[in-house]
Motif scaffolding. Structure first.
Motif, mmCIF file in Angstrom:
data_model
loop_
_atom_site.group_PDB
_atom_site.id
_atom_site.type_symbol
_atom_site.label_atom_id
_atom_site.label_comp_id
_atom_site.label_asym_id
_atom_site.label_seq_id
_atom_site.Cartn_x
_atom_site.Cartn_y
_atom_site.Cartn_z
ATOM 1 N N SER A 1 0.797 -1.159 0.014
ATOM 2 C CA SER A 1 -0.059 0.064 0.132
ATOM 3 C C SER A 1 0.776 1.171 -0.046
ATOM 4 O O SER A 1 2.142 1.184 0.244
ATOM 5 C CB SER A 1 -0.774 0.010 1.097
ATOM 6 N N GLU A 2 0.387 2.456 -0.347
ATOM 7 C CA GLU A 2 1.033 3.665 -0.145
ATOM 8 C C GLU A 2 1.760 3.946 0.924
ATOM 9 O O GLU A 2 2.616 4.643 0.966
ATOM 10 C CB GLU A 2 -0.095 4.812 -0.674
ATOM 11 N N SER A 3 1.190 3.434 2.349
ATOM 12 C CA SER A 3 1.777 3.458 3.509
ATOM 13 C C SER A 3 3.312 2.825 3.475
ATOM 14 O O SER A 3 4.028 3.331 4.314
ATOM 15 C CB SER A 3 0.982 3.125 4.620
ATOM 16 N N ASP A 4 3.257 1.888 2.662
ATOM 17 C CA ASP A 4 4.516 1.185 2.700
ATOM 18 C C ASP A 4 5.566 1.952 1.580
ATOM 19 O O ASP A 4 6.928 1.668 1.702
ATOM 20 C CB ASP A 4 4.324 -0.140 1.945
ATOM 21 N N ARG A 5 5.197 2.832 1.101
ATOM 22 C CA ARG A 5 6.181 3.629 -0.040
ATOM 23 C C ARG A 5 6.989 4.195 0.634
ATOM 24 O O ARG A 5 7.037 4.884 1.601
ATOM 25 C CB ARG A 5 5.457 4.608 -0.858
ATOM 26 N N THR A 6 8.448 4.224 0.148
ATOM 27 C CA THR A 6 9.665 4.672 0.684
ATOM 28 C C THR A 6 10.079 5.926 -0.375
ATOM 29 O O THR A 6 10.373 5.526 -1.644
ATOM 30 C CB THR A 6 10.631 4.071 0.920
ATOM 31 N N ALA A 7 10.644 6.952 -0.085
ATOM 32 C CA ALA A 7 11.149 7.932 -1.012
ATOM 33 C C ALA A 7 12.501 7.526 -1.548
ATOM 34 O O ALA A 7 13.162 6.855 -0.568
ATOM 35 C CB ALA A 7 11.582 9.186 -0.304
ATOM 36 N N ALA A 8 12.838 7.846 -2.723
ATOM 37 C CA ALA A 8 14.081 7.154 -3.278
ATOM 38 C C ALA A 8 15.521 7.509 -2.379
ATOM 39 O O ALA A 8 16.361 6.899 -2.217
ATOM 40 C CB ALA A 8 14.382 7.723 -4.739
ATOM 41 N N GLU A 9 15.545 8.912 -1.864
ATOM 42 C CA GLU A 9 16.500 9.334 -1.187
ATOM 43 C C GLU A 9 16.803 8.586 0.057
ATOM 44 O O GLU A 9 17.705 8.720 0.624
ATOM 45 C CB GLU A 9 16.379 10.863 -1.206
ATOM 46 N N ASP A 10 15.535 7.891 0.537
ATOM 47 C CA ASP A 10 15.672 7.262 1.855
ATOM 48 C C ASP A 10 16.065 5.709 1.781
ATOM 49 O O ASP A 10 15.989 5.106 2.838
ATOM 50 C CB ASP A 10 14.541 7.342 2.491
ATOM 51 N N ILE B 1 18.926 -11.858 -3.552
ATOM 52 C CA ILE B 1 19.566 -10.935 -2.364
ATOM 53 C C ILE B 1 18.535 -10.478 -1.550
ATOM 54 O O ILE B 1 18.565 -10.812 -0.181
ATOM 55 C CB ILE B 1 20.378 -9.645 -2.789
ATOM 56 N N ARG B 2 17.375 -9.915 -1.956
ATOM 57 C CA ARG B 2 16.295 -9.196 -1.132
ATOM 58 C C ARG B 2 15.248 -10.247 -0.745
ATOM 59 O O ARG B 2 14.494 -9.987 0.122
ATOM 60 C CB ARG B 2 15.922 -7.987 -1.868
ATOM 61 N N LYS B 3 15.469 -11.606 -1.032
ATOM 62 C CA LYS B 3 14.403 -12.568 -0.663
ATOM 63 C C LYS B 3 14.585 -12.648 0.842
ATOM 64 O O LYS B 3 13.440 -12.725 1.631
ATOM 65 C CB LYS B 3 14.944 -13.837 -1.339
ATOM 66 N N ASP B 4 15.701 -12.484 1.328
ATOM 67 C CA ASP B 4 15.927 -12.639 2.980
ATOM 68 C C ASP B 4 15.108 -11.418 3.505
ATOM 69 O O ASP B 4 14.276 -11.964 4.551
ATOM 70 C CB ASP B 4 17.362 -12.864 3.226
ATOM 71 N N ALA B 5 15.361 -10.260 3.165
ATOM 72 C CA ALA B 5 14.611 -9.272 3.746
ATOM 73 C C ALA B 5 13.209 -9.284 3.528
ATOM 74 O O ALA B 5 12.202 -8.957 4.474
ATOM 75 C CB ALA B 5 15.280 -7.775 3.115
ATOM 76 N N LEU B 6 12.713 -9.624 2.196
ATOM 77 C CA LEU B 6 11.163 -9.515 1.868
ATOM 78 C C LEU B 6 10.705 -10.496 2.849
ATOM 79 O O LEU B 6 9.620 -10.562 3.459
ATOM 80 C CB LEU B 6 11.067 -9.863 0.657
ATOM 81 N N TYR B 7 11.250 -11.837 3.016
ATOM 82 C CA TYR B 7 10.601 -13.076 3.404
ATOM 83 C C TYR B 7 10.862 -12.690 5.068
ATOM 84 O O TYR B 7 9.684 -13.005 6.199
ATOM 85 C CB TYR B 7 11.242 -14.253 3.195
ATOM 86 N N GLY C 1 11.082 -7.664 9.600
ATOM 87 C CA GLY C 1 9.707 -7.382 9.918
ATOM 88 C C GLY C 1 9.179 -5.904 9.256
ATOM 89 O O GLY C 1 9.805 -5.843 8.138
ATOM 90 N N ASP C 2 8.586 -5.096 9.832
ATOM 91 C CA ASP C 2 8.170 -3.954 9.134
ATOM 92 C C ASP C 2 9.523 -3.057 9.431
ATOM 93 O O ASP C 2 9.625 -2.045 10.025
ATOM 94 C CB ASP C 2 6.772 -3.325 9.782
ATOM 95 N N THR C 3 10.529 -3.270 8.293
ATOM 96 C CA THR C 3 11.718 -2.474 8.560
ATOM 97 C C THR C 3 11.821 -1.557 7.357
ATOM 98 O O THR C 3 11.032 -1.713 6.406
ATOM 99 C CB THR C 3 12.873 -3.407 8.301
ATOM 100 N N ALA C 4 12.633 -0.419 7.387
ATOM 101 C CA ALA C 4 13.029 0.438 6.273
ATOM 102 C C ALA C 4 13.403 -0.206 5.026
ATOM 103 O O ALA C 4 12.960 0.005 4.056
ATOM 104 C CB ALA C 4 13.730 1.634 6.834
ATOM 105 N N ARG C 5 14.540 -1.239 5.376
ATOM 106 C CA ARG C 5 14.871 -1.969 4.180
ATOM 107 C C ARG C 5 13.854 -3.008 3.512
ATOM 108 O O ARG C 5 13.740 -2.909 2.340
ATOM 109 C CB ARG C 5 16.071 -3.150 4.616
ATOM 110 N N ARG C 6 12.779 -3.454 4.252
ATOM 111 C CA ARG C 6 11.844 -4.243 3.430
ATOM 112 C C ARG C 6 10.907 -3.176 3.109
ATOM 113 O O ARG C 6 10.434 -3.537 1.715
ATOM 114 C CB ARG C 6 10.988 -4.990 4.515
ATOM 115 N N ARG C 7 10.546 -2.203 3.310
ATOM 116 C CA ARG C 7 9.589 -1.321 2.901
ATOM 117 C C ARG C 7 10.535 -0.678 1.550
ATOM 118 O O ARG C 7 9.848 -0.589 0.562
ATOM 119 C CB ARG C 7 9.136 -0.095 3.652
#
Length: 965
Positions: free
Chosen positions: A714-723, A773-779, A782-788
């Motif tokens: 959802s849009e609440s998950d969206r992260t700005a490119a600079e972050d 690489i990102r399977k680990d973070a995605l799976y 938790g609700d981390t900045a990296r996953r978002r």
């Protein structure tokens, strides 16, 4: 896992999607077609305001049979052009059309008549034409469904047909412009003539096949010349058309060629040469000629040179002069004339010249006032009253050789003027419809003069059709590939006047009247009356071209201003290439969904259309609107089998589009088109299609992973490119690079380049690197900045991949789109390719990550060795030591390199690597020493870490403990 250790599987963020691994395209694609028709996608796209138009004008296929693989290639390419232009912000209109007139359809109706023993000539012409119309209508409906099944978008509910009443009116109107501007004339010159079909053919209606024929060397006795050396001399010609000898009127020589006089001084028993004969021959060919006459070295001698001046003074007798039964038919002199077309590459250095049967011959005849002959009738037979050969035919009604050649050769032997003959194989012109040979035959025909100045005020690009065409080719049209320009330019530069007339019934008639008992070059030979023209056009608009054939048509159209008894109504029909060449007028100009300025942005057809539709459209438009009707021309090659052979039903190597669709689905066929270099000839077959299907599966798996990982985004998950972390920003950089490649590629119709770039990105950059690489973070996160951040990037990738690939994989990308955005009115084909922010481009970051990926490849190579040796089963069991230089180590320390390599640990060292270290083939500065990870295995993420089991949740690492809360 201990007995009391929880099962953490349900705590993971595993992919969630109903998107199936197996596409099932053959069964599912028709449902999407029905859906698109229901929601009216093509019409809804036309409602988008404020867009610049883009018009690809459809070259009309012929409505007389099921589609072949060439049709599929052509229409899919057009569809990818239209869809990509639309998704890049244009109003990309596409009006499919059909060529409905002409001999192929007429031929089919005649075949039906022959099977029933019915005489075509006994059928009223309007009735016959109606049967042709109904035949074409039936095939239009069949082909329309076959094209739609390939996922081709367009205005299918209202296509253009050359047999529509308005189209027939406009074709007649365009013809009348040639009538009124003075370029139309009736002439009598050699044309490609089909004796089987009894009509003239255009070059585009002719194909070349090998066939056997008789080559003959014929002696023309010299009757006058300078000097005694030419007494008993004979000029020898060579020809592969013995039947044209009775029509000979001159012999041509090359002024720059070296000629000699050769005397026979010996002969074998079986030989048509006589001792004492003297032959004038080109020196470069003399040995071959005399050898063909069975004269060996020592049986002839060269008496001396023969100059061009001496040749010009020679006069020969026709070889049939004085023959018994000839009745004086050939008692005339045959002059020797200079000709630039004569070479000493083959033959004798002399060209037998029959003005009624060749373009060069005709030109020589006009220049020197040679008489035309009319010995050959429409069916290729000699006129009945021609002495010696009356009734003999060049070709039989079935296209097989007639007796004309044998009769002529027999008579030449009889009169002693045949020097030699030989059976050879030549490449010769054949009708592409009847497959029978065609001949060059002088017949009264209607022509458009390409070099006559036109006083129509449209002289911006030239005053003649040829000048306007050549200027258009050079200055107004973009050619892809550029070789298309050279081909069409050379064709038009050298072409003769355009033969417009055909002696058939199914087509648009040549709507003109000629004054009886008036010569064709008289000013009043053709009736040029705007009021008559207008009456014809009004009738065609409401009744179609059949109005020309109805009783009382002549009186109706001439009205009260002209005496019908003084005029003849012309019943020849127009060349169908004039029909299709006129489509720009009734499609681009007249239709509300045509072109804004009456010109097409693109014509796209096969390379054969340089002599077909591209060519006729150019000539027609230059004659009526002063320039080319198109701004750009794109050409594709022909389709061959897997071995590079031409497809043939008799060989059994044909690939039928319908069969491919039934086995694989239309998207696989479309993908094959996108993967080929269409500018050259393409190959297709079972193995190639299997490879295409494999590429499709790999791409589908990429899309499936994305869909599963984006569940509940959802849009609440969206992260700005600079972050975002650097890895995500590197992906954005790649998207920025690709966006430019895709847009540039689609703009230049480089579909292969677009697909290769996107496919490589999806399977290498994403599936084999970023996703891995990102399977680990995605799976596991938790609700981390990296996953978002990762999910935000996946969303951005998703919107670009679906729209980038939608012009190619129209069904699959719709499926991918609806998986996330279901709804009655939802469709990927209603959206544009999203704009990509310029800030995403980061070349410095890309260079850094180029280094990261290079080192990673060495690490994964080292781990693969251990996996093959069964030292480890998973890379997570490893914690290798990477030896490299300090600058590289500094880079790797900033990117959590163990995560990049999907290992549980990793040590970076600037120490020299031991000799036993693993090194990549092109990375000698990097050495990897294998080591196992220390610690216990986390039962949630499966990493082996020292801290596992030291947290509130049993048997997990700290990251997983935080995720579990």
């Amino acid at each position: 896992m201990c007995a009391d250790t929880p099962d953490y599987k349900d705590t993971l963020n595993l992919p969630q999607t109903d998107f199936p691994m197996r596409a099932g395209l053959p069964k599912r694609e028709p449902d999407w077609l029905a859906r698109w028709e229901k929601i009216g996608i093509y019409d809804r796209l036309r409602e988008k305001d404020g867009r610049d138009s883009f018009t690809l004008h459809d070259g009309p296929p012929y409505a007389n049979g099921h589609l072949h693989i060439g049709h599929a290639l052509n229409k899919i390419l057009k569809d990818m052009v239209v869809r990509s232009q639309q998704m890049m912000g244009k109003d990309a209109r596409y009006i499919p059309g059909w060529d409905c007139h002409g001999l192929p359809i007429e031929w089919k109706i005649e075949e039906k008549y022959r099977q029933k023993g019915r005489d075509k000539d006994a059928v009223p012409v309007v009735e016959f034409r109606q049967e042709c119309r109904e035949f074409a209508e039936g095939w239009v409906d069949i082909q329309r469904d076959e094209f739609k099944r390939l996922g081709i978008t367009g205005n299918w509910s209202d296509p253009y047909l050359t047999m529509a009443f308005h189209a027939e009116r406009v074709i007649a109107e365009e013809f009348q412009k040639f009538l009124m501007n003075g370029t139309l004339y009736q002439g009598s010159k050699p044309v490609m003539w089909s004796p089987v079909e009894k009509t003239a053919l255009a070059e585009a209606e002719v194909e070349y096949h090998d066939r056997q024929t008789d080559a003959i060397w014929v002696k023309f006795p010299v009757v006058r010349g300078k000097g005694p050396d030419f007494e008993r001399a004979q000029v020898v010609i060579w020809t592969t058309t013995p039947w044209t000898i009775p029509q000979n009127r001159a012999i041509c020589f090359g002024p720059e060629i070296s000629y000699g006089l050769y005397e026979v001084i010996g002969r074998p028993e079986e030989c048509w040469a006589t001792i004492g004969d003297r032959y004038v021959l080109a020196d470069a060919l003399a040995e071959d000629v005399l050898s063909s006459a069975r004269l060996e070295d020592g049986m002839y001698r060269r008496l001396g040179d023969v100059s061009a001046e001496e040749l010009s003074a020679l006069v020969c007798a026709h070889p049939l002069r004085g023959a018994d039964g000839a009745e004086g038919e050939w008692d005339f002199d045959v002059p020797l004339l200079p000709g630039d077309h004569v070479t000493d590459d083959a033959g004798t250095g002399f060209v037998h010249t029959a003005p009624s049967h060749g373009d060069d011959d005709y030109a020589i005849g006009i220049k020197h006032g040679l008489p035309m002959t009319y010995n050959i009738l429409d069916d290729s037979s000699f006129r009945a009253d021609l002495p010696l050969f009356g009734g003999e035919a060049v070709l039989k009604p079935n296209g097989k050789p007639g007796g004309a050649n044998k009769a002529v050769m027999a008579k030449l032997v009889d009169v002693g003027e045949l020097l030699a003959r030989k059976r050879i194989t030549i490449s010769d012109a054949h009708s592409w419809r009847s497959k029978a040979p065609v001949i060059r035959l002088n017949r009264p025909q209607w022509f458009a003069a390409v070099d006559k100045e036109i006083g129509d005020g449209l002289d911006t690009y030239g005053k003649t059709i040829r000048e306007r065409a050549l200027t258009s080719i050079d200055k107004l049209v973009t050619w892809t590939p550029q070789t298309g320009r050279n081909r069409l330019y050379s064709m038009i530069e050298a072409r003769p006047d355009w033969v417009l007339s055909r002696q058939r019934a199914w087509g648009v008639p040549m709507t003109c009247f000629i004054k009886k008992d008036t010569k064709p070059d008289a000013p009043d030979f053709l009736l040029r009356d705007p009021a008559v023209n207008q009456r014809i056009l009004e009738a065609f608009e409401s009744e179609g071209a059949d109005a020309w054939y109805k009783n009382g048509a002549k009186e109706r159209f001439l009205g009260n201003d002209h005496n019908p008894d003084e005029y003849e109504q012309v019943f020849d029909i127009l060349d169908v290439w004039f029909d299709s060449g006129s489509t720009h007028a009734f499609v681009l100009r007249d239709r509300p969904d045509g072109s804004d300025d009456g010109l097409a942005d693109l014509y796209l057809e096969g390379t054969d259309q340089h002599r077909g539709w591209f060519h006729s459209s150019m000539l027609q438009s230059c004659g009526t609107q002063g320039r080319a009707p198109y701004r750009a021309v794109l050409t594709h090659g022909f389709t061959l089998d897997e071995k590079g052979m031409k497809m043939s039903k008799s060989i059994g190597n044909t690939i039928v589009p319908d069969e491919v669709v039934k086995q694989y689905g239309a998207d696989i066929l479309r993908l094959w088109v996108a993967q080929t270099d269409y500018t050259a000839d393409q190959r297709i077959g079972p193995e190639i299609l299997k490879g295409t299907a494999d590429s499709y599966r790999r791409l589908r798996n990429t899309m499936r992973f994305m869909l599963g990982s984006l569940a509940q985004f959802s849009e609440s998950d969206r992260t700005a490119a600079e972050d975002m972390p650097e890895l995500e920003r590197w992906v954005l950089h790649r998207l920025s690079e690709l966006d430019q490649i895709v847009r540039d590629g689609y703009a230049t119709y480089d579909f292969q380049g677009v697909f290769q770039a996107v496919f490589t990105f999806a399977t290498v950059d994403l599936s084999a690197f970023y996703f891995d690489i990102r399977k680990d973070a995605l799976y596991c996160d938790g609700d981390t900045a990296r996953r978002r951040a990762a999910r935000t990037v996946l969303d951005l990738i998703y919107h670009r991949l679906t729209t980038w690939l939608a012009p190619v994989l129209v069904f699959t990308m719709e499926e991918v789109w609806l998986e996330r955005f279901p709804g009655d009115d939802s469709s990927v084909h209603l959206v544009d390719i999203p704009e990509t922010p310029a800030a995403w481009r980061d070349d410095a970051l890309a260079e850094k990550w180029g280094t990261v990926r290079r080192v990673r490849r060495v690490v994964t190579g080292a781990l693969e060795v251990e996996r093959r040796e069964k030292v480890i089963g998973s890379s997570l069991e490893a914690a290798p030591i990477v030896h490299t230089d300090a600058a590289t180590v500094d880079i790797l320390k900033t990117v959590a390199f163990e995560d990049m390599c999907i290992t549980s640990g990793l040590h970076l060292s600037t120490d020299p690597a031991p000799d036993t270290a693993f090194r990549g083939e092109d990375s000698s500065d990097i050495g990897v020493v294998f080591a196992k990870a220390e610690g216990d295995k986390c039962q949630r993420c499966w990493k082996i870490l020292p801290d596992v089991g030291k947290h509130s949740h049993p048997d997990v690492c700290s990251r997983c403990d935080d995720a579990l809360g």
